[in-house]
Design a protein around this motif. Structure first.
Motif, mmCIF file in Angstrom:
data_model
loop_
_atom_site.group_PDB
_atom_site.id
_atom_site.type_symbol
_atom_site.label_atom_id
_atom_site.label_comp_id
_atom_site.label_asym_id
_atom_site.label_seq_id
_atom_site.Cartn_x
_atom_site.Cartn_y
_atom_site.Cartn_z
ATOM 1 N N LYS A 147 0.923 -1.098 -0.026
ATOM 2 C CA LYS A 147 0.044 -0.122 0.044
ATOM 3 C C LYS A 147 0.943 1.291 0.004
ATOM 4 N N PHE A 148 0.663 2.187 -1.015
ATOM 5 C CA PHE A 148 1.266 3.263 -1.021
ATOM 6 C C PHE A 148 0.583 4.604 -0.593
ATOM 7 N N ASP A 149 0.977 5.548 0.184
ATOM 8 C CA ASP A 149 0.149 6.880 0.677
ATOM 9 C C ASP A 149 -0.114 7.680 -0.433
ATOM 10 N N SER A 150 0.956 7.963 -1.429
ATOM 11 C CA SER A 150 0.675 8.917 -2.322
ATOM 12 C C SER A 150 0.949 8.664 -3.511
ATOM 13 N N ILE A 151 0.829 7.221 -4.015
ATOM 14 C CA ILE A 151 1.157 6.802 -5.505
ATOM 15 C C ILE A 151 -0.154 6.111 -5.982
ATOM 16 N N ARG A 152 -0.745 6.538 -7.131
ATOM 17 C CA ARG A 152 -1.863 6.190 -7.542
ATOM 18 C C ARG A 152 -1.619 4.536 -7.899
ATOM 19 N N ALA A 153 -2.656 3.680 -8.123
ATOM 20 C CA ALA A 153 -2.409 2.152 -8.421
ATOM 21 C C ALA A 153 -1.826 1.963 -9.752
ATOM 22 N N GLY A 154 -2.522 3.036 -10.603
ATOM 23 C CA GLY A 154 -2.005 3.023 -12.032
ATOM 24 C C GLY A 154 -0.539 3.222 -12.182
ATOM 25 N N SER A 155 -0.028 3.900 -11.370
ATOM 26 C CA SER A 155 1.331 4.382 -11.437
ATOM 27 C C SER A 155 2.749 3.529 -10.725
ATOM 28 N N VAL A 156 1.833 2.158 -10.555
ATOM 29 C CA VAL A 156 3.097 1.154 -10.068
ATOM 30 C C VAL A 156 3.492 0.102 -11.209
ATOM 31 N N ALA A 157 4.611 -0.018 -11.283
ATOM 32 C CA ALA A 157 5.016 -0.847 -12.430
ATOM 33 C C ALA A 157 5.941 -2.159 -11.924
#
Length: 304
Positions: A147-157
């Protein structure tokens, strides 16, 4: 050109084991703290981190050879779509409970003749040899659960660590002439072999430099921090003068024994690839935290 603006590192030894996330919550908190530190660094502030790339690797990462053939009623032009069809055929016979993370081409044959640049050629038969890079399903699943506090789901590669490192440190000549890339980490060691411009072999050994640290902890009854410090400051695979520090010989005995075992396993993987050493003119390239061990490269060179 790659420009490194800032680097942050937080140890997560017990939250990540053998390259796989074990504690989702702890690793999520650690990665979010790293992002905050990066955003606070003078080189980045006031900009914000917009995306994250997570590396896939660890003990379960391996390469499996595969091949496939497609035939046409008459000569047709080979296109990118033809290659995709060939890749789909190559994975049909894959048996196992791992995820196929990538399908890398090794060699193509058009009408039984080897072709280097296959797209744009014409033929009635196309055969391809591939290397399937596979990893345990749990490895990918646990990364996706972070889980990322400030990163949108679509911006994880997601990117395979082994091929990412190869693209960074190996030149085209290295891959063409043939070379071995050894990623000597804390708990795993990945051996990749390139020849004729393609990845031909990949295997992960469940051994790393932390084993040396654990040997020192058990043998000398010290903490892990002290053992790690001794390994990097007193530890050496080569013989030396022990008169200045009485611990020198004892530390080196542990270091040499375990490092020799790790090197033997690396050499065994090279032999298992079936590629003759004289065909690897590019030699061996060693990366990873374990490569900081004094004289490790000398020992690897001597045994290989």
């Amino acid at each position: 050109r790659l420009s490194v603006l800032a680097v942050e590192e937080i140890k997560a030894t017990n939250s990540v084991r053998h390259g796989r996330v074990q504690n989702i919550r702890e690793v999520s908190m650690t990665v979010n703290e790293i992002i905050r530190r990066l955003e606070s660094s003078p080189q980045i502030a006031p900009r914000k981190v917009q995306s994250v790339v997570l590396s896939i690797g660890g003990r379960s990462l391996s390469g499996s050879p595969a091949s496939a053939t497609v035939r046409f009623p008459h000569d047709l032009e080979i296109t990118e779509e033809t290659i995709r069809r060939l890749k789909n055929e190559a994975v049909k016979d894959f048996v196992g409970n791992k995820n196929i993370e990538d399908i890398l081409p090794r060699t193509f044959y058009v009408n039984n003749v080897e072709v280097k640049k296959v797209v744009g050629t014409f033929g009635s038969t196309l055969r391809g040899e591939f290397l399937l890079l596979t990893c345990a399903k749990e490895t990918r699943q646990n990364l996706e659960r972070l889980k990322f506090d400030s990163i949108r789901a679509g911006s994880v590669a997601y990117r395979l660590r082994a091929t990412a490192i190869a693209d960074l440190v190996l030149g085209l000549d290295d891959k063409q002439l043939g070379c071995v890339l050894v990623d000597f980490g804390a708990e795993t060691t990945t051996v990749s072999i390139y020849k004729d411009g393609a990845l031909c072999f990949l295997s992960t050994i469940p051994m790393g430099s932390r084993l040396i640290t654990l040997d020192l902890m058990a043998g000398m009854t010290i903490t892990e921090e002290a053992a790690e410090d001794m390994k990097l400051t007193l530890g050496s695979i080569a013989a030396g003068d022990s008169s200045r520090n009485p611990d020198f010989d004892e530390v080196n005995n542990y270091v040499r024994a375990r490092a020799g075992e790790i090197v033997a396993n690396i050499v065994n993987q090279i032999q298992s690839s079936g590629i003759a050493p004289e065909a690897l003119a590019g030699g061996i390239v060693v990366v990873g935290g374990g490569s900081q061990l004094p004289d490790f490269g000398t020992l690897l060179a001597a045994q290989s």
